[in-house]
Design a protein around this motif. Structure first.
Motif, mmCIF file in Angstrom:
data_model
loop_
_atom_site.group_PDB
_atom_site.id
_atom_site.type_symbol
_atom_site.label_atom_id
_atom_site.label_comp_id
_atom_site.label_asym_id
_atom_site.label_seq_id
_atom_site.Cartn_x
_atom_site.Cartn_y
_atom_site.Cartn_z
ATOM 1 N N THR A 181 43.085 49.088 34.274
ATOM 2 C CA THR A 181 43.378 47.931 35.124
ATOM 3 C C THR A 181 44.876 47.744 35.293
ATOM 4 O OG1 THR A 181 41.319 46.821 34.473
ATOM 5 C CG2 THR A 181 43.081 45.430 35.359
ATOM 6 N N GLU A 182 45.620 47.867 34.204
ATOM 7 C CA GLU A 182 47.072 47.691 34.302
ATOM 8 C C GLU A 182 47.697 48.772 35.174
ATOM 9 O OE1 GLU A 182 50.678 46.325 31.423
ATOM 10 O OE2 GLU A 182 49.338 47.872 30.635
ATOM 11 N N LYS A 183 47.213 49.994 35.053
ATOM 12 C CA LYS A 183 47.710 51.063 35.925
ATOM 13 C C LYS A 183 47.447 50.716 37.393
ATOM 14 C CE LYS A 183 47.218 55.003 32.743
ATOM 15 N NZ LYS A 183 46.480 56.270 32.483
ATOM 16 N N ALA A 184 46.240 50.219 37.659
ATOM 17 C CA ALA A 184 45.881 49.868 39.040
ATOM 18 C C ALA A 184 46.763 48.754 39.587
ATOM 19 C CB ALA A 184 44.416 49.449 39.107
ATOM 20 N N LEU A 185 47.151 47.827 38.727
ATOM 21 C CA LEU A 185 48.000 46.713 39.158
ATOM 22 C C LEU A 185 49.389 47.172 39.580
ATOM 23 C CD1 LEU A 185 46.922 44.144 36.428
ATOM 24 C CD2 LEU A 185 46.612 43.848 38.901
ATOM 25 N N HIS A 186 49.779 48.374 39.166
ATOM 26 C CA HIS A 186 51.074 48.933 39.549
ATOM 27 C C HIS A 186 50.988 49.805 40.801
ATOM 28 C CE1 HIS A 186 53.484 47.638 36.094
ATOM 29 N NE2 HIS A 186 52.447 47.918 35.322
ATOM 30 N N GLU A 187 49.790 50.000 41.327
ATOM 31 C CA GLU A 187 49.631 50.868 42.492
ATOM 32 C C GLU A 187 49.978 50.139 43.784
ATOM 33 O OE1 GLU A 187 49.394 53.849 41.973
ATOM 34 O OE2 GLU A 187 48.124 54.292 40.238
ATOM 35 N N GLN A 188 49.990 50.903 44.872
ATOM 36 C CA GLN A 188 50.385 50.359 46.169
ATOM 37 C C GLN A 188 49.448 49.253 46.660
ATOM 38 O OE1 GLN A 188 52.794 50.957 48.503
ATOM 39 N NE2 GLN A 188 53.978 52.495 47.409
ATOM 40 N N SER A 189 48.152 49.391 46.406
ATOM 41 C CA SER A 189 47.162 48.426 46.911
ATOM 42 C C SER A 189 46.260 47.964 45.766
ATOM 43 C CB SER A 189 46.327 49.047 48.028
ATOM 44 O OG SER A 189 47.130 49.570 49.054
ATOM 45 N N PRO A 190 46.779 47.175 44.825
ATOM 46 C CA PRO A 190 45.982 46.792 43.649
ATOM 47 C C PRO A 190 44.704 46.039 43.993
ATOM 48 C CG PRO A 190 47.982 45.456 43.817
ATOM 49 C CD PRO A 190 48.120 46.573 44.800
ATOM 50 N N GLU A 191 44.714 45.329 45.109
ATOM 51 C CA GLU A 191 43.520 44.563 45.481
ATOM 52 C C GLU A 191 42.320 45.493 45.726
ATOM 53 O OE1 GLU A 191 45.167 46.014 49.240
ATOM 54 O OE2 GLU A 191 46.088 45.084 47.469
ATOM 55 N N GLN A 192 42.599 46.745 46.130
ATOM 56 C CA GLN A 192 41.512 47.678 46.411
ATOM 57 C C GLN A 192 40.783 48.100 45.140
ATOM 58 O OE1 GLN A 192 40.346 48.368 49.410
ATOM 59 N NE2 GLN A 192 41.920 46.991 50.232
ATOM 60 N N TYR A 193 41.467 48.107 44.037
ATOM 61 C CA TYR A 193 40.835 48.412 42.745
ATOM 62 C C TYR A 193 39.742 47.395 42.459
ATOM 63 C CZ TYR A 193 40.567 48.735 37.582
ATOM 64 O OH TYR A 193 40.152 48.834 36.278
ATOM 65 N N PHE A 194 40.072 46.120 42.593
ATOM 66 C CA PHE A 194 39.109 45.062 42.286
ATOM 67 C C PHE A 194 38.017 44.975 43.353
ATOM 68 C CE2 PHE A 194 43.096 43.967 40.199
ATOM 69 C CZ PHE A 194 42.660 43.805 38.890
ATOM 70 N N LEU A 195 38.390 45.188 44.604
ATOM 71 C CA LEU A 195 37.389 45.177 45.669
ATOM 72 C C LEU A 195 36.376 46.307 45.482
ATOM 73 C CD1 LEU A 195 39.452 44.402 48.899
ATOM 74 C CD2 LEU A 195 37.544 43.054 48.003
ATOM 75 N N CYS A 196 36.862 47.479 45.105
ATOM 76 C CA CYS A 196 35.973 48.620 44.904
ATOM 77 C C CYS A 196 35.030 48.362 43.736
ATOM 78 C CB CYS A 196 36.815 49.879 44.645
ATOM 79 S SG CYS A 196 35.858 51.393 44.484
ATOM 80 N N LEU A 197 35.565 47.831 42.642
ATOM 81 C CA LEU A 197 34.725 47.520 41.484
ATOM 82 C C LEU A 197 33.701 46.442 41.839
ATOM 83 C CD1 LEU A 197 37.337 47.498 38.571
ATOM 84 C CD2 LEU A 197 35.720 49.306 39.170
ATOM 85 N N GLN A 198 34.107 45.465 42.635
ATOM 86 C CA GLN A 198 33.177 44.418 43.052
ATOM 87 C C GLN A 198 32.078 45.004 43.928
ATOM 88 O OE1 GLN A 198 34.474 40.236 44.092
ATOM 89 N NE2 GLN A 198 33.995 40.908 46.153
ATOM 90 N N HIS A 199 32.459 45.921 44.820
ATOM 91 C CA HIS A 199 31.497 46.492 45.763
ATOM 92 C C HIS A 199 30.430 47.324 45.051
ATOM 93 C CE1 HIS A 199 29.960 47.660 49.610
ATOM 94 N NE2 HIS A 199 30.241 48.944 49.443
ATOM 95 N N CYS A 200 30.809 48.000 43.962
ATOM 96 C CA CYS A 200 29.831 48.854 43.278
ATOM 97 C C CYS A 200 29.149 48.134 42.119
ATOM 98 C CB CYS A 200 30.483 50.145 42.782
ATOM 99 S SG CYS A 200 31.593 49.958 41.380
ATOM 100 N N GLY A 201 29.416 46.846 41.951
ATOM 101 C CA GLY A 201 28.729 46.063 40.934
ATOM 102 C C GLY A 201 29.337 46.133 39.546
ATOM 103 N N ALA A 202 30.554 46.655 39.438
ATOM 104 C CA ALA A 202 31.181 46.814 38.120
ATOM 105 C C ALA A 202 32.055 45.635 37.720
ATOM 106 C CB ALA A 202 32.017 48.092 38.097
ATOM 107 N N LEU A 203 32.622 44.918 38.690
ATOM 108 C CA LEU A 203 33.620 43.904 38.376
ATOM 109 C C LEU A 203 33.054 42.802 37.500
ATOM 110 C CD1 LEU A 203 36.571 43.096 38.866
ATOM 111 C CD2 LEU A 203 35.799 41.754 40.820
ATOM 112 N N GLN A 204 31.870 42.335 37.799
ATOM 113 C CA GLN A 204 31.266 41.243 37.039
ATOM 114 C C GLN A 204 30.984 41.660 35.603
ATOM 115 O OE1 GLN A 204 31.101 38.200 38.002
ATOM 116 N NE2 GLN A 204 29.997 37.367 36.232
ATOM 117 N N GLN A 205 30.698 42.936 35.400
ATOM 118 C CA GLN A 205 30.457 43.429 34.048
ATOM 119 C C GLN A 205 31.749 43.579 33.253
ATOM 120 O OE1 GLN A 205 27.599 46.714 33.601
ATOM 121 N NE2 GLN A 205 27.172 46.540 35.784
#
Length: 364
Positions: A181-205
């Motif tokens: 997660t911390e690595k993703a927060l340093h990327e160009q589009s960090p919001e896409q990390y969370f959106l992708c996890l939400q879309h595949c059902g992983a974020l809530q877990q």
């Protein structure tokens, strides 16, 4: 024995994207051969060696077989008969399964270059669904390359959903989840990390207390990336979280203490900072609840987050008030003969007076 450059360095060279480290795979070699050449062995689960001069990692070609749960539940086989194609087949995404030999020739058995051209994040094999960590890694690569036009292939997203539904995500160590997660927060589009996890059902877990992303929160994160550090970006995702004990819950899933505390401050006190007007009493109470006197940098981080939510807020007045309140001299009060509770009361009275004066001077 043959040595190939693999993974990120090859991928990013083909993309024209900057990279900072190189990884190598050794085919047809043995630990004894590498040790004899001065390499230092560092791997425990499988043979990884550091080059005697460059200190870059050289791993013996290997295959993996699922024999347990989670991302550590694999049996590795490493021997001279493991081919380069065998080693590349165990990798997560086709764009990461490309190698380059010592003459600069590209070896691409799983069409990684084709997926680079199509801007697709696609799994190499169905073994992708055996490793829950690959859900996070794929989401992180999306955060890195989304601005170049990359998307996750539909069939790969289906495997990510399958992994999320399987319960395998619960086998991931909480520390490793935060690392990704911390690595993703340093990327160009960090919001896409969370959106992708939400879309595949992983974020809530992974982060059950995080509110579902909305177009507004996504836009906020996109804008905040320009001026916010990773802790501030993560905290913004918990603005308006409904949890009654957010701090305890975040710490229980190994979110670092300082990040968890910032999340809680934003959840509990941001709306007050965003109010149209604050009284002197409210300002002093906010400074106290946020421990602004002792934790000045954390309070500054909190105010910076509030400014990302709405630029029209009381942040400037609170910064000014904190500076004024810190100027109250307890030693001077003690020199007047005050002690104990009397000093504390006098400090509070002086702070109330100077903040009230500040508000009257700045009133329209």
């Amino acid at each position: 024995m043959k040595i190939y450059l693999v993974g990120g360095a090859v991928r990013d060279t083909l993309l024209g994207y900057p990279f900072h480290e190189r990884d190598w795979v050794v085919v047809g070699g043995t630990p004894q051969q590498l040790l004899a050449q001065g390499y230092q062995q560092v791997g425990k689960d499988f043979p990884v060696f550091l080059h005697p001069k460059t200190k870059e990692e050289y791993a013996l070609a290997r295959t993996e077989r699922k024999n347990g749960q989670g991302y550590t539940g694999f049996a590795c086989y490493s021997a001279p008969d493991v081919s380069l194609e065998d080693d590349l087949l165990r990798r997560d995404l086709s764009i990461n399964a490309i190698a380059q030999d010592e003459q600069g020739n590209i070896i691409d058995p799983y069409n990684g270059q084709q997926d680079i051209a199509a801007k697709k994040l696609r799994h190499v094999s169905t073994a992708f669904a055996e490793d829950p960590l690959r859900v996070l890694r794929t989401a992180r690569f999306l955060a890195r390359y989304y601005h170049l036009g990359f998307t996750v292939a539909d069939e790969t997203l289906q495997l990510m959903q399958q992994l999320s539904d399987s319960g395998e995500l619960t086998q991931l160590s909480r520390e490793r989840i935060w690392v990704e997660t911390e690595k993703a927060l340093h990327e160009q589009s960090p919001e896409q990390y969370f959106l992708c996890l939400q879309h595949c059902g992983a974020l809530q877990q992974l982060y059950p207390t995080m509110p579902a992303l909305t177009p507004q929160s996504v836009q906020r994160l996109q804008q905040a990336r320009k001026t916010c550090n990773s802790s501030q970006l993560f905290a913004l995702l918990f603005y308006q979280a409904e949890s009654t004990n957010l701090l305890k819950q975040l710490k229980s899933i190994k979110v670092p203490n300082e990040v968890s505390e910032l999340c809680q401050l934003l959840q509990q006190h941001a709306d007050l900072v965003l109010a149209e007007q604050l009284s002197a009493e409210q300002i002093l109470l906010l400074l106290q609840h946020c421990d602004g006197y002792r934790r000045g940098q954390r309070f500054a981080d909190f105010l910076h987050c509030c400014q990302q939510i709405n630029s029209h807020n009381q942040a400037y007045k609170l910064k000014q008030a904190l500076t004024l309140c810190l100027s109250v001299d307890a030693k001077a009060l003690a020199a007047q003969g005050l002690s104990g509770k009397d000093i504390a009361q006098a400090i509070q009275q002086q702070r109330l007076a100077i903040v009230s004066n500040m508000l009257s001077e700045t009133a329209p």
